[in-house]
Design a protein around this motif. Structure first.
Motif, PDB file in Angstrom:
ATOM      1  N   HIS A 293       0.852  -1.196   0.000  1.00 30.04           N
ATOM      2  CA  HIS A 293       0.000   0.000   0.000  1.00 30.04           C
ATOM      3  C   HIS A 293       0.892   1.251   0.000  1.00 30.04           C
ATOM      4  CE1 HIS A 293      -3.186   2.728   0.863  1.00 30.04           C
ATOM      5  NE2 HIS A 293      -4.074   1.752   0.994  1.00 30.04           N
ATOM      6  N   PRO A 294       0.612   2.216  -0.883  1.00 31.21           N
ATOM      7  CA  PRO A 294       1.499   3.399  -0.921  1.00 31.21           C
ATOM      8  C   PRO A 294       1.537   4.184   0.404  1.00 31.21           C
ATOM      9  CG  PRO A 294      -0.387   3.658  -2.430  1.00 31.21           C
ATOM     10  CD  PRO A 294      -0.390   2.239  -1.963  1.00 31.21           C
ATOM     11  N   TYR A 295       0.488   4.066   1.216  1.00 27.22           N
ATOM     12  CA  TYR A 295       0.537   4.723   2.540  1.00 27.22           C
ATOM     13  C   TYR A 295       1.615   4.097   3.422  1.00 27.22           C
ATOM     14  CZ  TYR A 295      -3.527   7.811   2.273  1.00 27.22           C
ATOM     15  OH  TYR A 295      -4.368   8.831   1.954  1.00 27.22           O
ATOM     16  N   ARG A 296       1.795   2.796   3.282  1.00 28.65           N
ATOM     17  CA  ARG A 296       2.804   2.110   4.083  1.00 28.65           C
ATOM     18  C   ARG A 296       4.201   2.638   3.718  1.00 28.65           C
ATOM     19  NH1 ARG A 296       3.671  -3.096   6.779  1.00 28.65           N
ATOM     20  NH2 ARG A 296       5.833  -2.921   7.481  1.00 28.65           N
ATOM     21  N   VAL A 297       4.429   2.837   2.437  1.00 31.01           N
ATOM     22  CA  VAL A 297       5.734   3.373   1.995  1.00 31.01           C
ATOM     23  C   VAL A 297       5.951   4.754   2.618  1.00 31.01           C
ATOM     24  CG1 VAL A 297       7.172   4.001   0.021  1.00 31.01           C
ATOM     25  CG2 VAL A 297       5.498   2.159  -0.206  1.00 31.01           C
ATOM     26  N   ALA A 298       4.903   5.574   2.564  1.00 30.47           N
ATOM     27  CA  ALA A 298       5.012   6.938   3.092  1.00 30.47           C
ATOM     28  C   ALA A 298       5.398   6.919   4.567  1.00 30.47           C
ATOM     29  CB  ALA A 298       3.685   7.662   2.893  1.00 30.47           C
ATOM     30  N   TRP A 299       4.751   6.037   5.310  1.00 26.47           N
ATOM     31  CA  TRP A 299       5.024   5.942   6.749  1.00 26.47           C
ATOM     32  C   TRP A 299       6.464   5.489   7.007  1.00 26.47           C
ATOM     33  CZ3 TRP A 299       3.330   7.279  11.341  1.00 26.47           C
ATOM     34  CH2 TRP A 299       3.770   6.584  12.464  1.00 26.47           C
TER      35      TRP A 299
ATOM     36  N   ASP B 123       0.651  10.573  -7.588  1.00 32.86           N
ATOM     37  CA  ASP B 123      -0.128  10.097  -6.463  1.00 32.86           C
ATOM     38  C   ASP B 123       0.723   9.632  -5.284  1.00 32.86           C
ATOM     39  OD1 ASP B 123      -3.066   9.919  -6.371  1.00 32.86           O
ATOM     40  OD2 ASP B 123      -2.578   7.966  -5.507  1.00 32.86           O
ATOM     41  N   VAL B 124       1.760   8.859  -5.557  1.00 28.13           N
ATOM     42  CA  VAL B 124       2.548   8.326  -4.441  1.00 28.13           C
ATOM     43  C   VAL B 124       3.161   9.465  -3.621  1.00 28.13           C
ATOM     44  CG1 VAL B 124       3.048   6.058  -5.448  1.00 28.13           C
ATOM     45  CG2 VAL B 124       4.603   7.960  -5.912  1.00 28.13           C
ATOM     46  N   VAL B 125       3.534  10.521  -4.293  1.00 25.12           N
ATOM     47  CA  VAL B 125       4.157  11.640  -3.591  1.00 25.12           C
ATOM     48  C   VAL B 125       3.095  12.462  -2.828  1.00 25.12           C
ATOM     49  CG1 VAL B 125       5.401  13.805  -3.939  1.00 25.12           C
ATOM     50  CG2 VAL B 125       6.204  11.722  -5.024  1.00 25.12           C
ATOM     51  N   THR B 126       1.919  12.589  -3.428  1.00 25.18           N
ATOM     52  CA  THR B 126       0.820  13.259  -2.718  1.00 25.18           C
ATOM     53  C   THR B 126       0.537  12.504  -1.415  1.00 25.18           C
ATOM     54  OG1 THR B 126      -0.120  13.815  -4.856  1.00 25.18           O
ATOM     55  CG2 THR B 126      -1.570  14.060  -2.964  1.00 25.18           C
ATOM     56  N   ILE B 127       0.524  11.189  -1.505  1.00 26.16           N
ATOM     57  CA  ILE B 127       0.290  10.374  -0.306  1.00 26.16           C
ATOM     58  C   ILE B 127       1.420  10.578   0.703  1.00 26.16           C
ATOM     59  CG2 ILE B 127       0.287   7.976   0.525  1.00 26.16           C
ATOM     60  CD1 ILE B 127      -1.361   7.279  -2.015  1.00 26.16           C
ATOM     61  N   SER B 128       2.637  10.662   0.211  1.00 23.24           N
ATOM     62  CA  SER B 128       3.775  10.777   1.142  1.00 23.24           C
ATOM     63  C   SER B 128       3.675  12.047   1.986  1.00 23.24           C
ATOM     64  CB  SER B 128       5.110  10.733   0.394  1.00 23.24           C
ATOM     65  OG  SER B 128       5.469  11.999  -0.122  1.00 23.24           O
ATOM     66  N   ALA B 129       3.037  13.072   1.429  1.00 22.34           N
ATOM     67  CA  ALA B 129       2.924  14.340   2.180  1.00 22.34           C
ATOM     68  C   ALA B 129       2.082  14.158   3.431  1.00 22.34           C
ATOM     69  CB  ALA B 129       2.316  15.416   1.284  1.00 22.34           C
ATOM     70  N   GLN B 130       1.300  13.071   3.498  1.00 17.64           N
ATOM     71  CA  GLN B 130       0.496  12.832   4.698  1.00 17.64           C
ATOM     72  C   GLN B 130       1.303  12.216   5.833  1.00 17.64           C
ATOM     73  OE1 GLN B 130      -3.485  11.767   4.634  1.00 17.64           O
ATOM     74  NE2 GLN B 130      -3.608  11.641   2.415  1.00 17.64           N
ATOM     75  N   ALA B 131       2.451  11.662   5.493  1.00 16.63           N
ATOM     76  CA  ALA B 131       3.237  11.002   6.539  1.00 16.63           C
ATOM     77  C   ALA B 131       4.598  11.662   6.753  1.00 16.63           C
ATOM     78  CB  ALA B 131       3.454   9.538   6.176  1.00 16.63           C
ATOM     79  N   VAL B 132       5.207  12.152   5.680  1.00 16.51           N
ATOM     80  CA  VAL B 132       6.586  12.644   5.795  1.00 16.51           C
ATOM     81  C   VAL B 132       6.594  14.017   6.457  1.00 16.51           C
ATOM     82  CG1 VAL B 132       8.638  13.356   4.525  1.00 16.51           C
ATOM     83  CG2 VAL B 132       7.399  11.300   3.831  1.00 16.51           C
TER      84      VAL B 132
END
Ligand SMILES: Cc1ncc(C[n+]2csc(CCOP(=O)(O)OP(=O)(O)O)c2C)c(N)n1
Ligand SMILES: [Mg+2]
Length: 584
Positions: free
Chosen positions: A392-398, A416-425
């Motif tokens: 899951h791309p959220y897991r990568v972000a975390w 998308d993957v980078v947009t998601i990363s902004a929620q965790a990084v």
């Protein structure tokens, strides 16, 4: 091949060139004047891709001890100049040859324009003596570059080269910073002149400080508003970092004990966990606050054009650019000037005036937001901890956020993957987050990574790419390796341009939605290996962090960039993508 038309036919050697070139210290060529002016401006590094029109600049840089970083695509040179400006606070510089060289750099210059980054782009041109005769690579560069720069001009005499560079630099730092373009024709650049005839503005004497606080009465008004406020909120945008106003801004936030939110290069101004650092409750805060202070970021699409701010809030806007204040929505108070200088002055004007009764209300407000932050984080935790396969791309972000050190500069380059990363990084320090900014340019990553590592060789640089983005500029990973500036590249690989694909599927359905957005399954780890570095493919979520650690170790050991290619689930999308908020 294309440039051979401009090269000499005979068998001139370097020796001959040096002999022919005047060694008289009173004589100087145009390229050397460029280098002198760059040196005077504090430029220590030039990003470039060679061409016959511009080589005398390189010769000047050799004399002035300016580092030449030659890349494989001019887009990367321009992004790197932008990235170097963001990292050093000084003028970034990109030098390109005429025609295609200039055109390839345009995306980088346009990115710097929308991101308010001070970059000087020097471009070659056919000889003035062949003006409009159809010389090799001739184009109307000055006209082409005008709408994406703050200043675009051609140099018409060798004597004025340094003078015009100082002019271009002055413009790049006027108000909100941005790029300048300067075209120098080949004969103007190659000509040798008596140095006494050259106009060479002296360092520190050709531009003034722009640290203005604007109208002092407005400082008092803002201090009054914030002292009286029960529910303030402040958003610190990119300009706070660009102008290095972060310490003054943070001191003001702390003194008035306000919840602070961050966007763009403002991310990292406070570390996560700091009592004034908030990041998951911006909508709630902006909905309920009585005073909202927007600093150094425009009311553009990222801010819903200012429409999503509470109706009853007093909205205050602080910006370097007069044209940005009050644009797209009315404000209760607008201040034009340097964010740090203004917030420093506000802090002083407010000092000793924060009333005790108000403070209790302020605490309640902060506690409410803090609880909401916790709830929002808890809601995301199952995604962050997801064990699903494909990953899951959220897991990568975390995992990426857990992996970052206090000294890692994080770059996001993808959809998308980078947009998601902004929620965790959560970058831990100012300047440790880099994104393309309002132009949304994919492909910034390689140039930014190269620049960040060259600017801060002791720091770790990690770029998280989408597989689409990586393919755009990745070849300059070789440049990073060649110049001893290795970085960790992580790819969230969904074999698609997924952010766009989502909208296509939603609009046109399964049958017609997968058009123009699917990519091949590429084992990008091999790409790093091809360049002498470490590569790995990750398909198991439990392997993400161990793979990242191996990359860190290998980059340190080998001095070559590593690629961790993480295969992520193409069926997962960011909430913003699903709501298509980026277009609204
Ligand atoms: C230079 C450029 N071209 C096209 C776009 C439009 N665009 C936005 S997101 C996206 C998909 C990017 O794919 P990838 O990097 O693989 O990330 P993903 O969305 O798949 O996670 C595209 C093509 C853009 N922003 N910039
Ligand atoms: Mg992709």
């Amino acid at each position: 091949m294309a440039d051979t038309a401009t090269a000499k036919r005979d068998t001139t050697t370097a020796e001959d060139t040096l002999k022919a070139k005047s060694r008289d210290p009173n004589v100087v060529s145009g390229g050397h004047l460029v280098a002198k002016a760059l040196k005077n401006e504090g430029v220590d590094t030039v990003f470039t891709l060679c061409g016959g029109h511009i080589i005398d600049i390189y010769d000047g840089c050799v004399d002035e001890d300016i580092r030449i970083i030659d890349v494989r695509h001019e887009q990367v040179a321009a992004h790197a100049a932008d990235g170097y400006a963001r990292q050093t606070g000084k003028l970034g510089c990109v030098v390109t040859t005429a025609g295609p060289g200039c055109m390839n750099a345009m995306t980088g210059i346009a990115t710097a324009f929308r991101s308010e980054s001070p970059v000087l782009h020097i471009g070659g041109q056919g000889a003035l003596s062949q003006h409009m005769m159809g010389s090799l690579q001739d184009l109307p560069h000055v006209d082409i570059m005008r709408p994406i720069t703050k200043f675009s001009a051609g140099v018409r005499s060798t004597e004025r080269i340094a003078d015009m560079i100082s002019m271009a630099a002055r413009e790049a730092f006027a108000g909100a910073p941005g790029p300048s373009y300067l075209e120098i024709p080949r004969d103007i650049l190659d000509r040798e002149i008596d140095i006494a005839k050259a106009v060479i503005p002296q360092p520190g004497h050709y531009r003034a400080s722009t640290r203005s606080v604007g109208d002092p009465a407005d400082i008092e008004t803002l201090a009054d508003l914030l002292v009286a406020s029960e529910r303030p909120a402040i958003l610190l945008g990119s300009q706070v970092w660009t102008t290095r106003g972060h310490e003054a801004a943070i001191a003001c936030v702390r003194a008035l004990d306000m919840p602070a939110y961050f966007n763009g290069a403002g991310r990292g101004l406070l570390p996560p966990g700091d009592p004034n650092h908030f990041d998951r409750t911006r909508s709630l805060a902006f909905d309920k606050a009585d005073v909202i202070v927007i600093v150094g970021t425009p009311f553009d699409f990222r801010m819903g054009y200012g429409r999503r701010l509470g109706r009853n809030a007093k909205v205050v806007q602080i910006d370097l650019d007069y044209r940005t204040v009050g644009k797209n929505r009315d404000v209760a108070l607008g201040l034009v000037g340097d964010p740090g200088a203004i917030l420093g002055a506000v802090r002083e004007a407010a000092s000793g005036r924060i009333n005790k009764g108000g403070q209790a209300k302020r605490r309640e407000w902060m506690d409410e937001l803090r609880r909401a932050e916790e709830t929002a984080t808890q809601k995301l935790m199952p995604l962050f901890r997801s064990d699903s396969r494909p990953i899951h791309p959220y897991r990568v972000a975390w995992e990426l956020n857990e992996f970052l050190t206090d000294d890692t500069i994080y770059i996001g380059d993808g959809g998308d993957v980078v947009t998601i990363s902004a929620q965790a990084v959560r970058p831990r320090r100012p300047g440790h987050w880099m994104d393309p900014g309002a132009l949304g340019s994919l492909g910034i990553g390689t140039g930014f990574a190269l620049a960040a590592k060259l600017a801060h060789p002791k720091k770790e640089v990690l770029c998280y790419y989408g597989d689409g983005s990586f393919g755009m500029t990745a070849f300059d990973m070789e440049t990073a390796n060649r110049f001893g500036a290795p970085y960790i590249a992580v790819i969230g690989n969904n074999s698609a341009m997924n952010q766009i694909r989502y909208g296509q599927l939603a609009k046109y359905g399964e049958q017609r939605g997968n058009v123009g957005n699917l990519l091949g399954d590429v084992p990008f780890g091999k790409f790093a290996e091809m360049l002498g570095g470490y590569g790995e493919e990750v398909r198991d979520p439990a392997e993400i962090t161990p793979a990242l650690r191996r990359a860190r170790e290998q980059v340190q050991k080998s001095g070559k960039s590593a690629v961790i290619n993480i295969w992520v689930d193409p069926r997962e999308y960011a909430p913003g993508t699903k709501a298509q908020t980026m277009y609204k």
